[in-house]
Structures are given as structure tokens and as C-alpha cells.
Design a protein around this motif. Structure first.
Motif, mmCIF file in Angstrom:
data_model
loop_
_atom_site.group_PDB
_atom_site.id
_atom_site.type_symbol
_atom_site.label_atom_id
_atom_site.label_comp_id
_atom_site.label_asym_id
_atom_site.label_seq_id
_atom_site.Cartn_x
_atom_site.Cartn_y
_atom_site.Cartn_z
ATOM 1 N N SER A 20 1.142 -1.661 0.372
ATOM 2 C CA SER A 20 -0.227 -0.016 -0.010
ATOM 3 C C SER A 20 1.177 1.480 0.120
ATOM 4 N N SER A 21 1.803 1.119 0.093
ATOM 5 C CA SER A 21 2.906 2.246 0.357
ATOM 6 C C SER A 21 3.700 2.553 -1.074
ATOM 7 N N CYS A 22 3.333 1.790 -1.948
ATOM 8 C CA CYS A 22 4.103 1.760 -3.020
ATOM 9 C C CYS A 22 3.288 2.095 -3.956
ATOM 10 N N THR A 23 3.308 3.724 -5.329
ATOM 11 C CA THR A 23 2.305 3.703 -6.245
ATOM 12 C C THR A 23 3.286 4.175 -7.418
ATOM 13 N N VAL A 24 2.323 3.988 -8.634
ATOM 14 C CA VAL A 24 3.211 4.078 -9.940
ATOM 15 C C VAL A 24 3.059 5.449 -11.065
ATOM 16 N N VAL A 25 3.922 6.246 -10.884
ATOM 17 C CA VAL A 25 2.837 7.116 -12.225
ATOM 18 C C VAL A 25 3.213 6.158 -13.406
ATOM 19 N N GLY A 47 7.445 6.207 -13.128
ATOM 20 C CA GLY A 47 8.131 5.194 -12.193
ATOM 21 C C GLY A 47 7.430 4.627 -11.322
ATOM 22 N N LEU A 48 8.521 3.672 -10.142
ATOM 23 C CA LEU A 48 7.267 2.530 -9.411
ATOM 24 C C LEU A 48 7.888 4.076 -8.165
ATOM 25 N N TYR A 49 7.395 4.347 -7.036
ATOM 26 C CA TYR A 49 7.615 5.252 -5.366
ATOM 27 C C TYR A 49 7.400 4.763 -4.438
ATOM 28 N N SER A 50 7.324 4.987 -3.405
ATOM 29 C CA SER A 50 6.747 4.780 -2.172
ATOM 30 C C SER A 50 6.795 5.326 -1.456
ATOM 31 N N ILE A 51 5.835 5.679 -0.880
ATOM 32 C CA ILE A 51 5.090 6.941 -0.035
ATOM 33 C C ILE A 51 4.662 5.911 1.322
ATOM 34 N N ASN A 52 3.797 7.147 2.711
ATOM 35 C CA ASN A 52 3.229 6.652 3.735
ATOM 36 C C ASN A 52 1.251 6.422 3.458
ATOM 37 N N PRO A 53 1.295 5.481 3.163
ATOM 38 C CA PRO A 53 -0.714 5.546 2.505
ATOM 39 C C PRO A 53 -1.055 6.951 3.783
ATOM 40 N N THR A 56 1.119 11.123 3.349
ATOM 41 C CA THR A 56 1.511 10.910 1.190
ATOM 42 C C THR A 56 0.476 10.089 0.254
ATOM 43 N N LYS A 57 -0.062 11.311 -0.191
ATOM 44 C CA LYS A 57 -0.621 10.705 -1.316
ATOM 45 C C LYS A 57 0.119 11.306 -2.971
ATOM 46 N N MET A 58 0.101 10.553 -3.295
ATOM 47 C CA MET A 58 -0.148 10.600 -5.591
ATOM 48 C C MET A 58 -0.695 11.881 -6.302
ATOM 49 N N LEU A 59 -0.467 12.249 -6.561
ATOM 50 C CA LEU A 59 -1.166 13.268 -7.152
ATOM 51 C C LEU A 59 -0.679 12.593 -8.927
ATOM 52 N N THR A 60 -0.845 13.045 -10.203
ATOM 53 C CA THR A 60 -0.956 12.548 -11.527
ATOM 54 C C THR A 60 -1.267 13.742 -11.853
ATOM 55 N N LEU A 61 -0.634 14.578 -13.429
ATOM 56 C CA LEU A 61 -1.516 15.066 -14.249
ATOM 57 C C LEU A 61 -0.709 14.603 -15.373
ATOM 58 N N PRO A 62 -1.507 14.803 -16.545
ATOM 59 C CA PRO A 62 -1.054 14.122 -17.489
ATOM 60 C C PRO A 62 0.394 14.883 -18.063
ATOM 61 N N ALA A 63 1.356 14.321 -19.150
ATOM 62 C CA ALA A 63 2.385 15.505 -19.751
ATOM 63 C C ALA A 63 2.087 14.880 -21.235
ATOM 64 N N ARG A 64 0.977 14.059 -21.586
ATOM 65 C CA ARG A 64 0.766 14.269 -23.014
ATOM 66 C C ARG A 64 0.335 15.195 -23.516
#
Length: 261
Positions: A20-25, A47-53, A56-64
Motif C-alpha cells: 500500500s506504500s507503493c504507487t506508480v506514475v 516510475g514506481l515510488y514509495s509513499i507513506n499511505p 502522503t498522497k500521489m497526484l498525477t497530471l497528463p504529460a502528453r
């Protein structure tokens, strides 16, 4: 037995926590971490990143490149309202992803890009006549809207790649006037072609007539009295040799030939 189950439960809990502490961009995205709701300034590549669930939260935005399509009414210089289908091609600057999330949020299309486009398109289109949007001026209008949007959005983290006016719907009376003008221009071009062709034909005939005239002049200058007399003698010689019966009447200068049949 109880201890074994206890260890198994702890192991599963630890594994679950690790997963649960891993997330993928994803490949076409960029990521930004938030800790306790606060946006971190660093932009993360795919890539693959570790976070403290828990914190911490990972937000993503489109790069295309993104194609934003909309239908909008545009003003013209003469005060008409022109309906058009628009495509806005844009993308986010990766290095500004954190600032976009911090200052605008996920609703940047509705909050920022669309209002800027409406303002830029109204400002630019009001300088052109409705007929210009159906002519070669369309690309000029597109480029000016794009330039105006760049001025306002470049510093906000957005790169405007193109603005495309895909279809233009003019008022019926304007469309009819444009069609009549185009038809008149085509008729004029066709008449000009006919006139050019007739002029070329007339020129050809003049050249041909001058050639015949020069030929006749040359022949006339060469037909002296002696030449004509010599030719007459040659013709009479040929007649004498001919097996056909001929009656020749002559004054000694010019012969007249009669077929005895």
C-alpha cells in the motif's frame, strides 16, 4: 500454533503495508506528492515510488498533448455571430506541474484555459470580417489566437501548441453572398481565359497570313518574263511527249490547252 498464526498475521500486515506504500506514475503522466495536503514542489517522472499511505498522497497530471474540443460563437468585425468548432491542442509543462496543482487544481481546463480562450478569440475575431474566416485569413486568425493564449498561459505552466478552427457556420445571407462572389470570380476567370485564347488564335492567324503574304511576294518577285516563257516551253514539251491527243492554241507567248475529248 497460536504463535505461528500471530506471526503469519503480522507478516501479512507488513506485506500489505509495503504494497500500500507503493504507487506508480504511468508513462504519459507526471506525479506530484502531497504531504498532509501540502503540495511538494518536485515533479516526479514515470516510475514506481514509495509513499507513506497515512501522510502522503500521489497526484498525477497528463504529460502528453491534450486536444480540448468545444463549440463556441465568435464575433466578427461587422457584428455578426459566427458558430465554430474549435480544437485547442495544449500540454502541461512538466516542471510546473506542482504549481498548477497548487494554484489552479485539477479543473484547470474549465477554470483557466477556457476563459483565456474565450477572451483571446473574442479579441482577435472582432478584428476580422466574417468572410475572412472562410478564406486564407483563417490561418492568420488561428495563429493570433494562439499567440494571445501563449502570452497569458505560458507563465502559468501551459504550452499552447495550436488553435484550430475546424468548421465555420456563417449566417445564411453571408454564406449566400460569399457563394455569389465566388461564382462571379469564377465566371470572370473563365471569360479571361476565353479572351486570351481568342487573342492567341488571332495572333496565330496574323502570323499565318503574313507568312502567306511573304511567300507570295517572294514568288511574284521571282516570276520574271523570261522565267514564265521558259516554264511555258517546258510545259509544251511535256504535252508533246504525252500520248493523249491535245489541241494547243497559242499566240506564241501563252498557250491554251484543250482536251480533244
Amino acid at each position: 500454533m497460536y504463535i505461528m498464526k500471530h506471526y503469519t498475521l503480522i507478516t501479512l500486515s507488513i506485506m500489505g503495508l509495503l504494497f500500500s506504500s507503493c504507487t506508480v506514475v504511468r508513462q504519459d503522466m507526471v506525479g506530484v506528492k502531497t504531504k498532509f495536503g501540502k503540495v511538494k514542489p518536485r515533479t516526479l517522472e514515470p516510475g514506481l515510488y514509495s509513499i507513506n499511505p497515512f501522510t502522503t498522497k500521489m497526484l498525477t497530471l497528463p504529460a502528453r498533448s491534450i486536444n480540448m474540443e468545444l463549440k463556441i460563437d465568435l464575433p466578427s468585425k461587422e457584428g455578426l455571430t459566427i458558430s465554430s468548432d474549435i480544437s485547442i491542442l495544449y500540454r502541461i509543462k512538466k516542471e510546473d506541474a506542482a504549481e498548477i496543482l497548487k494554484n489552479v487544481g485539477y479543473g484547470y481546463e474549465k477554470t483557466l484555459i477556457l476563459p483565456v480562450f474565450r477572451s483571446a478569440s473574442a479579441d482577435v475575431c472582432a478584428r476580422f470580417f466574417a468572410k475572412d474566416m472562410h478564406s486564407g485569413e483563417r490561418s492568420v486568425i488561428e495563429n493570433k489566437i494562439q499567440e494571445r493564449m501563449k502570452e497569458l498561459l505560458d507563465k502559468r505552466g501551459f504550452l499552447i501548441e495550436a488553435v484550430l478552427l475546424k468548421s465555420i457556420s456563417l449566417p445564411a445571407r453571408v454564406s449566400k453572398a460569399i457563394e455569389q462572389k465566388l461564382a462571379a470570380e469564377q465566371d470572370a476567370m473563365r471569360m479571361q481565359f476565353v479572351l486570351q485564347r481568342e487573342q492567341q488564335e488571332a495572333k496565330r492567324k496574323r502570323i499565318e497570313a503574313e507568312g502567306i503574304k511573304d511567300f507570295q511576294k517572294i514568288i511574284s518577285n521571282g516570276l520574271t518574263k523570261e522565267v514564265l516563257q521558259m516554264r511555258s516551253i517546258e510545259v509544251m514539251k511535256e504535252l508533246v511527249r504525252s500520248g493523249n491527243s491535245k489541241v494547243i492554241i497559242t499566240n506564241g507567248k501563252t498557250p491554251l490547252f484543250l482536251d480533244d475529248k
